[in-house]
Write a protein that holds these residues in place. Structure first.
Motif, short mmCIF file in Angstrom:
data_model
loop_
_atom_site.label_atom_id
_atom_site.label_comp_id
_atom_site.label_asym_id
_atom_site.label_seq_id
_atom_site.Cartn_x
_atom_site.Cartn_y
_atom_site.Cartn_z
N PHE A 189 0.26 -0.31 0.67
CA PHE A 189 -0.32 -1.23 -0.25
C PHE A 189 -1.68 -1.64 0.23
O PHE A 189 -2.67 -2.17 0.81
CB PHE A 189 -0.29 -1.91 -1.04
N ASP A 190 -1.43 -2.09 1.21
CA ASP A 190 -1.52 -4.03 2.22
C ASP A 190 -3.46 -2.62 2.69
O ASP A 190 -4.32 -3.33 2.93
CB ASP A 190 -1.27 -4.33 3.90
N LYS A 191 -2.53 -1.54 3.95
CA LYS A 191 -3.65 -0.77 4.65
C LYS A 191 -4.78 -0.07 3.60
O LYS A 191 -5.58 0.39 3.53
CB LYS A 191 -2.86 0.30 5.03
N VAL A 192 -4.27 0.25 2.24
CA VAL A 192 -5.17 0.51 1.46
C VAL A 192 -6.20 -0.20 0.76
O VAL A 192 -7.43 -0.50 0.71
CB VAL A 192 -4.29 1.17 -0.02
N ASP A 193 -5.29 -1.17 0.19
CA ASP A 193 -6.34 -2.91 0.46
C ASP A 193 -7.68 -3.14 1.39
O ASP A 193 -8.39 -2.70 0.65
CB ASP A 193 -5.61 -3.70 -0.43
#
Length: 157
Positions: A114-118
């Motif tokens: 999720f952090d990478k996508v965000d």
């Protein structure tokens, strides 16, 4: 008695699998519901993404799912080995401990995705001068769809 235990083990295995799948879906849905609408600007400054799709298609998600499946299998083995000599209440308590362990592991594995996508969403939004990015499911009309550009950000690396 042995048939009953086999049925209980099958039921527990099914429940663990269902919790795993629902957990991933729940996290994806809750994360996709994040509102990036901190600033209300004109519609030209609003981007939209399919957050759930981006998370599910991120290259690290397959690794996280494989690692989670290994954790589920290990939890099943642990439960089978240790619960054989336990009473019903002890089995239930141990099952709950394993479930909590699996939930924590799932969060640990999926949070970086999720952090990478965000981060990719933010990078594309910044490059396009977008002040707001929202999930498509929250938008009835308008907004610039940047889903494909975000996906290219982490698939081209």
């Amino acid at each position: 008695m042995l048939k009953l235990e086999k049925k209980q083990i099958k039921l527990i295995t099914l429940v663990i699998t269902v919790f795993f799948v629902l957990g991933i879906v729940g996290i994806a849905v809750s994360q996709s519901g994040k509102s990036y609408a901190a600033a209300a600007g004109s519609s030209s400054n609003v981007g939209v993404v399919n957050h759930q799709m981006l998370v599910s298609q991120h290259p690290d998600m397959a690794k996280a799912q494989a690692a989670m499946q290994a954790e589920v299998e290990q939890a099943k083995k642990d439960f089978d080995a240790k619960s054989a000599s336990m009473g019903d209440k002890e089995k239930q308590d141990y099952y709950m401990q394993l479930q909590q362990r699996l939930n924590l592991k799932q969060q640990e594995l999926i949070a970086p995705v999720f952090d990478k996508v965000d981060a990719a969403i933010k990078a594309v939004a910044d490059a396009k001068g977008l002040s707001v990015v929202m999930d498509k499911s929250n938008v009835v009309y308008g907004g610039q769809d940047i889903t494909d550009e975000v996906a290219k950000k982490f698939t081209s690396k």
